[in-house]
Design a protein around this motif. Structure first.
Motif: not given
Length: 120
Positions: A1-21
């Protein structure tokens, strides 16, 4: 069975960007539809974006359309969520899910989540 692990979150100011994996292990990754959901404090989990096993089909919630992009790399068993023009209301724990249909939101495997906080 597949197992999933997220990363890439954080604190950012409005208008900014993040890339989640979301990295998957176990199972045949390309056979799974993948999706991103989010849950803000005191609210129910809500759909954000979904993608088919091949990557050719995608769909988005109206709230993120034009700002977020979902993609996947089957060779790396990873799905991504590029988040641009972030707003304080995007603050939530973001979860990835694996399942049989991205169109009908049929997901039955979930990661542990990654926190995204957008400051105004």
């Amino acid at each position: 069975q597949v197992q999933l692990v997220e990363s890439g979150g954080g604190l950012v100011q409005a208008g900014g960007s993040l890339r989640l994996s979301c990295a998957a292990s176990g199972g045949t990754f390309s056979s799974y539809a993948m999706g991103w959901f989010r849950q803000a404090p005191g609210k129910e989990r809500e759909f954000v974006a979904g993608i088919s096993g091949t990557g050719r089909g995608t769909r988005y919630a109206d709230a993120v359309k034009g700002r977020f992009t979902i993609s996947r790399d089957n060779a790396k068993s990873t799905v991504y969520l590029q988040t641009n023009s972030l707003k304080p209301e995007d603050t939530a724990v973001y979860y990835c899910g694996a399942g049989i249909s991205y169109w009908n939101n049929q997901y039955d495997r979930w990661g542990q989540g990654t926190q995204v906080t957008v400051s105004s």
